[in-house]
Design an enzyme around this catalytic site. Sequence first.
Site, PDB file in Angstrom:
ATOM      1  N   GLY A  61      28.787  -0.269  48.974  1.00  0.00           N
ATOM      2  CA  GLY A  61      27.644  -1.123  49.295  1.00  0.00           C
ATOM      3  C   GLY A  61      26.978  -0.650  50.566  1.00  0.00           C
ATOM      4  N   CYS A  88      34.798   3.094  48.920  1.00  0.00           N
ATOM      5  CA  CYS A  88      33.792   3.233  49.979  1.00  0.00           C
ATOM      6  C   CYS A  88      33.726   1.936  50.798  1.00  0.00           C
ATOM      7  CB  CYS A  88      32.446   3.637  49.391  1.00  0.00           C
ATOM      8  SG  CYS A  88      31.304   4.246  50.647  1.00  0.00           S
ATOM      9  N   TYR A  89      32.633   1.167  50.697  1.00  0.00           N
ATOM     10  CA  TYR A  89      32.602  -0.099  51.428  1.00  0.00           C
ATOM     11  C   TYR A  89      33.819  -0.946  51.060  1.00  0.00           C
ATOM     12  CZ  TYR A  89      30.961  -4.494  53.385  1.00  0.00           C
ATOM     13  OH  TYR A  89      30.860  -5.633  54.131  1.00  0.00           O
ATOM     14  N   HIS A 178      33.451   8.378  46.278  1.00  0.00           N
ATOM     15  CA  HIS A 178      33.060   7.630  45.073  1.00  0.00           C
ATOM     16  C   HIS A 178      33.667   8.273  43.825  1.00  0.00           C
ATOM     17  CE1 HIS A 178      30.112   4.718  46.645  1.00  0.00           C
ATOM     18  NE2 HIS A 178      30.020   5.595  47.634  1.00  0.00           N
ATOM     19  N   GLU A 180      33.602   7.101  40.898  1.00  0.00           N
ATOM     20  CA  GLU A 180      32.873   6.717  39.682  1.00  0.00           C
ATOM     21  C   GLU A 180      31.758   7.684  39.316  1.00  0.00           C
ATOM     22  OE1 GLU A 180      32.773   5.459  42.674  1.00  0.00           O
ATOM     23  OE2 GLU A 180      31.097   4.093  43.056  1.00  0.00           O
ATOM     24  N   ASP A 236      18.043  -1.700  20.382  1.00  0.00           N
ATOM     25  CA  ASP A 236      18.758  -2.903  20.827  1.00  0.00           C
ATOM     26  C   ASP A 236      18.548  -4.081  19.883  1.00  0.00           C
ATOM     27  OD1 ASP A 236      19.234  -1.215  22.906  1.00  0.00           O
ATOM     28  OD2 ASP A 236      17.849  -2.199  24.291  1.00  0.00           O
ATOM     29  N   LYS A 378      23.726   0.713  27.335  1.00  0.00           N
ATOM     30  CA  LYS A 378      22.870   1.303  26.295  1.00  0.00           C
ATOM     31  C   LYS A 378      23.650   2.236  25.362  1.00  0.00           C
ATOM     32  CE  LYS A 378      18.728   2.154  24.608  1.00  0.00           C
ATOM     33  NZ  LYS A 378      17.753   1.132  24.252  1.00  0.00           N
TER      34      LYS A 378
END
Length: 522
Positions: A61, A88-89, A178, A180, A236, A378
Amino acid sequence: MTDSAVAPPEAILIVDFGSQVTQLIARRVREAGVYCEIVPFQSAAAAYDRLRPKGVILSGGPASVTDVAGPRAPQAMLDDAVPVFGICYGEQALAHQLGGTVVASHGGEFGRAFIDVVDDCGLFAGVWARGERHQVWMSHGDKVTALPSGYRTVATSDGAPFAAIADDVRRHYGVQFHPEVVHTPDGAKLIANFVLGVAGCAATWSMAGYRAAKVAAIRAQVGDAKVICGLSGGVDSSVAALLIHEAIGDALTCVFVDTGLLRAGEAEQVVSLFREHYHIPLIAVDASDAFLAALAGVTDPEAKRKAIGKTFIDVFDAEAGRIDGARFLAQGTLYPDVIESVSYAGGPSVTIKSHHNVGGLPERMNLALVEPLRELFKDEVRVLGRELGLTQAFVGRHPFPGPGLAIRIPGEVTRAKCDILRAADAVYLAEIRAAGLYDAIWQAFAVLLPVRTVGVMGDGRTYDYVCALRAVTSVDGMTADVYPFDAAFLSRVATRIVNEVAGINRVVYDYTSKPPGTIEWE
Ligand code: XMP
């Protein structure tokens, strides 16, 4: 907010501190086969009680834990026996809240960095070993300078002496980098290690399981009432309709509004797919006159969007009114639309474009919502579409905006201009498919400029419109790069468009990334 009826007994809770990449943490957890939810830190305590997660991940963040007003993780989570992984944060919050020290640092580390693994720990099991050096992606100013008791350092970097920390007893882990993002090549494995190894989740979350659970949840929600679903022709709403049809059969009626602003052949495809192939009750209405009338004389992009949104609601409402006893409206809302954004500044972010396609419909029609895709990303919707029998060609289609061709015709929109643009766009997309490039491109389309230029064809002078071509690569539509076609491809498309499409005598290629450009021209 999330339909807890489908939350499996094993879940990971992701506490969002406002990182731009929090959604990627969720992607990695799901890829490991485990259900997860992202909640803003402000509502994390309630979500923790509801979900009883097997593990908690604290996101990155933009704030600083050194700020007394900076966001915190609910203390109960840190004091419980639940495994915690701070990123991280999140690492800094973990350290700070458990008695360590975090200092604001002016330099920071941004981008690619290398860490030295100085000790083994549960998070690294089978992935990284003591003495190895690995690439990671960093983005931090503050850093941890003293650890809470019980913690030890398991990796260091030049800019972060506590690049990874662990307390195997409490099953707490923190990383300054990070994991991710793809630029941390082993990051997904570390996240899988946390959710499967440390937290002990079983990798049981699958699209087939989601489909079965959702079908049951839709039946339970809807009972024997009727449901209306607005089909846009996009992936969608089509997937939502198929899933609901599987659950409740012909108690579902789809309504397809042809705005006159669709691509070539699109309206016919939707009608034949749903009516003839899937045998789903479908009301199809050609409302192009109403849309073009609402757009007459309108040139401002936002005014166009509003005129289209209002007309859509009017037409849809009138058509749906013919369906007796409908109590629910189905929408293909996706997870990224659902996640509450975390704001520190307090104010709303700037509206670049209003993306309201059917905003306001449920209130006006007094219908409850059925949103069976609201936990999905998605590309997960595409997987579900394949599960439900849609072809790869259908589920892999490029995104298409609700306002359609109207926002690809700067200036006034007329039926004649729509016809010209549709023809040029069809040529462009056919060439892209023929070159085998369609799936490598996030979105490709033609734009009809309100500019006429002089040309020469045969022995005669022409004075016709300019067509701009756009093609971008992107992961999520938030940022985009120009697709680098080779010159031969572009000249082939330009030649075909000018030769085959009456009204266009010049073709240009848009070479603007996003930012600073947006993907659509309006
Ligand atoms: P921009 O132009 O903002 O577009 O870079 C980002 C993505 O959003 C799509 N887009 C829309 N989609 N309704 C939609 O459903 C809209 O009003 C709308 N405007 C833009 C755009 O096609 C791209 O994929």
